[in-house]
Write a protein that holds these residues in place. Sequence first.
Motif, short mmCIF file in Angstrom:
data_model
loop_
_atom_site.label_atom_id
_atom_site.label_comp_id
_atom_site.label_asym_id
_atom_site.label_seq_id
_atom_site.Cartn_x
_atom_site.Cartn_y
_atom_site.Cartn_z
N GLU A 59 41.95 76.14 -69.35
CA GLU A 59 42.29 75.41 -68.13
C GLU A 59 43.27 76.20 -67.25
N HIS A 60 44.23 76.89 -67.86
CA HIS A 60 45.28 77.53 -67.07
C HIS A 60 45.30 79.06 -67.15
N ALA A 61 44.49 79.64 -68.02
CA ALA A 61 44.62 81.08 -68.28
C ALA A 61 43.45 81.91 -67.73
N TYR A 62 43.81 83.05 -67.17
CA TYR A 62 42.81 83.98 -66.63
C TYR A 62 43.18 85.40 -67.08
N ALA A 63 42.16 86.27 -67.08
CA ALA A 63 42.41 87.67 -67.42
C ALA A 63 41.83 88.57 -66.35
N TYR A 64 42.63 89.52 -65.91
CA TYR A 64 42.19 90.56 -64.98
C TYR A 64 42.00 91.81 -65.83
N THR A 65 40.75 92.20 -66.06
CA THR A 65 40.47 93.33 -66.95
C THR A 65 39.61 94.37 -66.21
N ALA A 66 39.62 95.59 -66.74
CA ALA A 66 38.91 96.67 -66.04
C ALA A 66 38.40 97.71 -67.03
N GLN A 67 37.48 97.29 -67.89
CA GLN A 67 36.76 98.23 -68.76
C GLN A 67 37.67 99.19 -69.51
N GLY A 68 38.77 98.67 -70.03
CA GLY A 68 39.65 99.52 -70.83
C GLY A 68 40.88 100.03 -70.11
N ASP A 69 40.94 99.85 -68.78
CA ASP A 69 42.19 100.12 -68.07
C ASP A 69 43.16 98.97 -68.36
N PRO A 70 44.47 99.16 -68.11
CA PRO A 70 45.45 98.13 -68.47
C PRO A 70 45.16 96.76 -67.84
N ASN A 71 45.27 95.72 -68.66
CA ASN A 71 44.97 94.36 -68.23
C ASN A 71 46.19 93.65 -67.66
N THR A 72 45.91 92.64 -66.86
CA THR A 72 46.95 91.73 -66.38
C THR A 72 46.52 90.31 -66.72
N GLY A 73 47.42 89.53 -67.29
CA GLY A 73 47.14 88.12 -67.57
C GLY A 73 47.65 87.26 -66.43
N VAL A 74 46.96 86.17 -66.17
CA VAL A 74 47.37 85.25 -65.11
C VAL A 74 47.40 83.84 -65.68
N ILE A 75 48.53 83.16 -65.52
CA ILE A 75 48.67 81.79 -65.99
C ILE A 75 48.99 80.93 -64.77
#
Length: 318
Positions: free
Chosen positions: A23-39
């Motif tokens: 409900e509140h969580a998202y992930a910004y990912t890029a095929q193995g590049d560093p990820n950012t989490g979004v809440i």
Amino acid sequence: MSKVFASRADVEDKVVSFTRLSEHAYAYTAQGDPNTGVIVGDDAVMLVDTQATPLMANDVIARIRAITDTPIRYVVLTHYHAVRVLGAAAYGAGHIIASEDTRDLIVERGEQDYRSEYERFPRLFRGSESIPGLTWPNVTFKEEMTIRLGELEVRLSQPGRGHTKGDTVAWLPRERVLFSGDLVEHGATPYTGDAYLSDWPRTLDNIARLQPAALVPGRGDALTSPERIAEAFDGTRSFVTGMFESVRRGKAAGKDLRQVYQEAHAELQPRFGHWVIFDHCLPFDVARAYDEASGIEHPRIWTAERDAEMWRTIAGTD
Ligand SMILES: [Zn+2]
């Protein structure tokens, strides 16, 4: 031509995914590049790691604005590495949160780490001229802290030393979503140049105990099935223990760093060589493992000069 850092030849941009995990969580990912989490909380948005530069962070902000107008108020730094923290300024968040241990590392080696990381892997710093300087946490904690975004509870904790001494994970207890930073990777080679290799497996046990339903690793896709989450934990653990074991064995047999590196590469390549940044990480990983096996407790500071010297010693020329 002599070989420069493996990743200087890695110039192709990756495809970004912005995935909803609960409900509140998202992930910004890029095929193995560093990820950012979004809440996305009731009254505030929290980021978990920032991307390497404000220019790159602007793409994260655009994805957030496509789903909500809620203000961005919190940035959590899972650890001090430049590639994760130097985009922070773009978010305009009032609270930049890190463990005391992470802040200590920024004080001690933030500047040198930035120069070293940039020289190793320029592609990861797109728009580096937009970086205003080091990112300084203005809220710090020891061991754990709970933040409430309205009704939504976010628990930050230090499960132990591993990727660095300051590693922090973010956990949504009700939705069972875990943001692990670089303590756990999926399909990407763990970087252990600043690690505590003897401690890392126990730290993995500590966070696996949470039994997450969804995991945003430091690198690699966001995971929502128990099988793939177990795969991320197991893969990270077997790389960390297998690499350290190989180095310890070589060191105990009196081999020098270059020989130890060559043996570790031969041993690990068949199992892990398909993971992204394998050839980039392994020399730094083996160098730290060799130090730890020699009784050097705390990772030595990497500088651009030390990077180049290490690379000449163990990755060598063609
Ligand atoms: Zn890192």
